[in-house]
Design a protein around this motif. Structure first.
Motif, PDB file in Angstrom:
ATOM      1  N   ASP A   1     -53.967  12.582  53.271  1.00 10.41           N
ATOM      2  CA  ASP A   1     -54.236  11.735  54.431  1.00 10.41           C
ATOM      3  C   ASP A   1     -55.139  12.498  55.403  1.00 10.41           C
ATOM      4  OD1 ASP A   1     -53.979  10.287  56.926  1.00 10.41           O
ATOM      5  OD2 ASP A   1     -52.127   9.413  56.175  1.00 10.41           O
TER       6      ASP A   1
ATOM      7  N   ARG B   1     -55.372  12.241  58.414  1.00 10.36           N
ATOM      8  CA  ARG B   1     -54.677  12.504  59.680  1.00 10.36           C
ATOM      9  C   ARG B   1     -53.733  13.698  59.587  1.00 10.36           C
ATOM     10  NH1 ARG B   1     -52.560   6.416  59.852  1.00 10.36           N
ATOM     11  NH2 ARG B   1     -52.249   7.066  57.677  1.00 10.36           N
TER      12      ARG B   1
ATOM     13  N   ASP C   1     -62.804   5.208  59.698  1.00 15.07           N
ATOM     14  CA  ASP C   1     -61.927   5.005  60.858  1.00 15.07           C
ATOM     15  C   ASP C   1     -61.407   3.580  60.967  1.00 15.07           C
ATOM     16  OD1 ASP C   1     -64.848   4.534  61.876  1.00 15.07           O
ATOM     17  OD2 ASP C   1     -63.564   3.567  63.368  1.00 15.07           O
TER      18      ASP C   1
ATOM     19  N   LEU D   1     -57.787   2.941  59.850  1.00 18.50           N
ATOM     20  CA  LEU D   1     -56.671   3.573  60.555  1.00 18.50           C
ATOM     21  C   LEU D   1     -56.189   2.663  61.678  1.00 18.50           C
ATOM     22  CD1 LEU D   1     -58.172   7.168  60.927  1.00 18.50           C
ATOM     23  CD2 LEU D   1     -56.656   6.315  59.122  1.00 18.50           C
TER      24      LEU D   1
ATOM     25  N   GLU E   1     -56.105   8.271  67.397  1.00 20.44           N
ATOM     26  CA  GLU E   1     -55.655   9.549  67.953  1.00 20.44           C
ATOM     27  C   GLU E   1     -55.313  10.590  66.887  1.00 20.44           C
ATOM     28  OE1 GLU E   1     -54.648   6.586  68.885  1.00 20.44           O
ATOM     29  OE2 GLU E   1     -55.208   6.417  71.011  1.00 20.44           O
ATOM     30  N   PRO E   2     -54.584  10.215  65.799  1.00 18.06           N
ATOM     31  CA  PRO E   2     -54.261  11.238  64.794  1.00 18.06           C
ATOM     32  C   PRO E   2     -55.489  11.814  64.090  1.00 18.06           C
ATOM     33  CG  PRO E   2     -52.768   9.378  64.616  1.00 18.06           C
ATOM     34  CD  PRO E   2     -53.862   8.943  65.545  1.00 18.06           C
ATOM     35  N   LEU E   3     -56.526  11.017  63.880  1.00 12.54           N
ATOM     36  CA  LEU E   3     -57.742  11.517  63.240  1.00 12.54           C
ATOM     37  C   LEU E   3     -58.446  12.523  64.140  1.00 12.54           C
ATOM     38  CD1 LEU E   3     -59.943  11.500  61.042  1.00 12.54           C
ATOM     39  CD2 LEU E   3     -60.956   9.532  62.225  1.00 12.54           C
ATOM     40  N   TYR E   4     -58.613  12.178  65.407  1.00 18.02           N
ATOM     41  CA  TYR E   4     -59.282  13.097  66.320  1.00 18.02           C
ATOM     42  C   TYR E   4     -58.468  14.375  66.527  1.00 18.02           C
ATOM     43  CZ  TYR E   4     -63.118   9.990  67.596  1.00 18.02           C
ATOM     44  OH  TYR E   4     -64.261   9.229  67.562  1.00 18.02           O
TER      45      TYR E   4
ATOM     46  N   GLU F   1     -56.448  15.749  64.274  1.00 17.38           N
ATOM     47  CA  GLU F   1     -56.545  16.562  63.061  1.00 17.38           C
ATOM     48  C   GLU F   1     -57.911  17.236  62.970  1.00 17.38           C
ATOM     49  OE1 GLU F   1     -55.350  18.035  59.116  1.00 17.38           O
ATOM     50  OE2 GLU F   1     -54.544  17.749  61.134  1.00 17.38           O
TER      51      GLU F   1
END
Length: 240
Positions: free
Chosen positions: A103, A105, A123, A126, A130-133, A135
């Motif tokens: 994942d 994230r 993106d 999702l 927030e979790p992507l940024y 990570e």
């Protein structure tokens, strides 16, 4: 964030991300134009490519972005993706140093290890950004960058078109799609600590209409966007 179902004009059957990209993997290379992502990346002047030695490719897919990085002198590129089908094609392409099924994230890769994190056309799958940024922040070193290429929310809303593919039976199938406004990206990125260095948008132009004549009605609308975020160099801040 807006609910894509409000804008959906296609009403295709919807599948989850891993299922969708496994099904799309065999035809993906033939259906995604470079104008959507790679041409946008080519136009960026930040980050300075000479400063990028190690990169992490979040949502690496078939390896298109990894190959783009390698061709521009990045010596180490680690890839992460949920789809086994896409990863198999990325492995065949051979652009990545390592490939991990996981994942974006929560990649499990070591923190602070990369000059650049990059994510292209993922993106919208999702539910939240927030979790992507967060990570990407965890993975990059101080002074590093995060480049994100997005399917433009304006085009999604105007066209009513989810991310989709045609399966082996000829059915058009949608992959879970969410609308994230530009402001959603800014809020999520700032909350993680990023600073915006550049934002470029690609519009439907003559080349797009030549490839997709039915898109004449979308001429001039933005179709994708490239965000470039910088992680502040804390050592530099302390010495001022």
């Amino acid at each position: 964030m807006a609910d894509f179902s409000t804008f959906d004009t296609r009403h295709y059957r919807i599948v989850d991300v891993a299922t969708g990209y496994d099904g799309w993997s065999t035809t993906y290379e033939d259906s995604v134009l470079d104008a959507m992502d790679l041409d946008l990346l080519d136009g960026l002047t930040v980050p300075d490519r000479a400063t990028v030695d190690r990169a992490v490719d979040l949502g690496c897919g078939t390896g298109r972005t990894g190959a783009w990085l390698r061709e521009r002198g990045v010596s180490h590129v680690d890839g992460v993706d949920l789809s086994a089908g896409m990863l198999a094609l990325a492995e065949k392409r051979g652009a990545h140093t390592t490939l991990t099924r996981g994942d974006v994230r929560a990649s499990g890769l070591p923190g602070g290890s990369y000059d650049l994190a990059i994510a292209s056309l993922i993106d919208e799958h999702l539910p939240g950004l927030e979790p992507l940024y967060a990570e990407a922040w965890r993975l990059t070193r101080p002074g590093g960058h995060f480049v994100l290429v997005a399917y433009h929310p304006q085009f999604m809303m105007v066209s009513g078109m989810p991310t989709h593919f045609t399966d082996a039976s000829g059915e058009d199938v949608a992959i879970t799609t969410h609308v994230h406004h530009i402001g959603d990206h800014v809020r999520a990125a700032l909350a993680a600590g990023w600073r915006l260095a550049a934002l470029e948008e690609a519009v439907v132009d003559d080349d797009w209409v030549a490839a997709k004549p039915k898109w004449e009605r979308f001429r001039g609308h933005p179709i994708s966007a490239a965000f470039v975020w910088t992680r502040p160099d804390r050592e530099a801040v302390r010495t001022r």
